[in-house]
Design an enzyme around this catalytic site. Structure first.
Site, PDB file in Angstrom:
ATOM      1  N   GLY A   1       0.840  -1.202   0.000  1.00  0.00           N
ATOM      2  CA  GLY A   1       0.000   0.000   0.000  1.00  0.00           C
ATOM      3  C   GLY A   1       0.869   1.244   0.000  1.00  0.00           C
TER       4      GLY A   1
ATOM      5  N   GLY B   1      -0.943   4.490  -0.457  1.00  0.00           N
ATOM      6  CA  GLY B   1      -1.880   5.590  -0.232  1.00  0.00           C
ATOM      7  C   GLY B   1      -2.700   5.259   1.000  1.00  0.00           C
TER       8      GLY B   1
ATOM      9  CD  GLU C   1      -7.719   1.137  -3.406  1.00  0.00           C
ATOM     10  OE1 GLU C   1      -7.400   2.046  -4.194  1.00  0.00           O
ATOM     11  OE2 GLU C   1      -7.804   1.313  -2.179  1.00  0.00           O
TER      12      GLU C   1
HETATM   13  C1  SIN Z   1      -3.020   2.446  -2.008  1.00  0.00           C
HETATM   14  O1  SIN Z   1      -3.287   2.946  -0.916  1.00  0.00           O
HETATM   15  O2  SIN Z   1      -2.103   1.607  -2.124  1.00  0.00           O
HETATM   16  C2  SIN Z   1      -3.803   2.784  -3.245  1.00  0.00           C
HETATM   17  C3  SIN Z   1      -4.275   4.187  -3.332  1.00  0.00           C
HETATM   18  C4  SIN Z   1      -5.293   4.585  -2.295  1.00  0.00           C
HETATM   19  O3  SIN Z   1      -6.259   3.840  -2.081  1.00  0.00           O
HETATM   20  O4  SIN Z   1      -5.153   5.665  -1.703  1.00  0.00           O
END
Ligand code: SIN
Length: 173
Positions: free
Chosen positions: A6, A8, A84
């Site tokens: 992850g 974000g 997502e």
């Molecule tokens: C993530 O967090 O890896 C993907 C982007 C997000 O959902 O902010």
């Protein structure tokens, strides 16, 4: 082993069951606020902006790797696919765990072929969009601040965050 990387909101709000979390990086990728968010941090009428990854040589994207037990894997992908769903697709990439080994991971990237992919020419315009948007998951500014604080706590320098920090100061004047 099964890992989710992850970079974000998954970092500060994974909302999945995991057995271990480690700082990790993807080499050759850069974090950018180039993905419109009509569903989480904005609305269809006024989308906010969330991060995606773009390929960039000599760049590392630091984030968090979550180890998922085999018994939880299918459920985890189901949860993240739903969360997502606005333009992100699963990618299987090699990552480096901090002070550790190379592992395969699944990460969610919104590629430039999805309709919500929308780079803006300047950090100032991006920051302005962020300050004005809010959606079902909260304000877009809150998303930015949580990302900034999470990276700070991991002692990660990120060029996109630095550029936006400066732009926020500028538009505040
Ligand atoms: C993530 O967090 O890896 C993907 C982007 C997000 O959902 O902010």
């Amino acid at each position: 082993m099964n890992w989710i990387f992850g970079y974000g909101s998954i970092m500060w709000n994974p909302a999945i069951s995991y057995s271990e979390v480690r700082k990790a990086k993807l080499s050759g990728w850069a974090r950018r606020f180039w993905q419109l968010s009509p569903d989480h941090r904005g609305t269809p009428a006024f989308p906010g902006r969330v991060v995606t990854l773009v390929e960039k040589a000599d760049c590392d994207c630091w984030g968090l790797a979550f180890r998922i037990e085999e018994s939880q894997w299918d459920k985890t992908l189901e949860i993240l696919d739903e969360r997502e769903k606005n333009g992100y697709t699963r990618h299987f990439l090699e990552m480096n765990l901090a002070a550790g080994s190379e592992e395969l991971c699944v990460t969610y990237i919104a590629r430039d072929t999805n309709v919500s992919f929308s780079p803006l020419p300047s950090a100032k315009e991006t920051a302005l969009n962020i300050t004005q948007a809010t959606g079902p998951s909260g304000s877009n500014t809150d998303y930015f601040l949580r990302l900034r604080d999470t990276l700070e706590s991991l002692q990660v320098y990120d060029e996109e965050i630095e550029r936006l920090n400066k732009a926020f100061v500028e538009i505040d004047r």
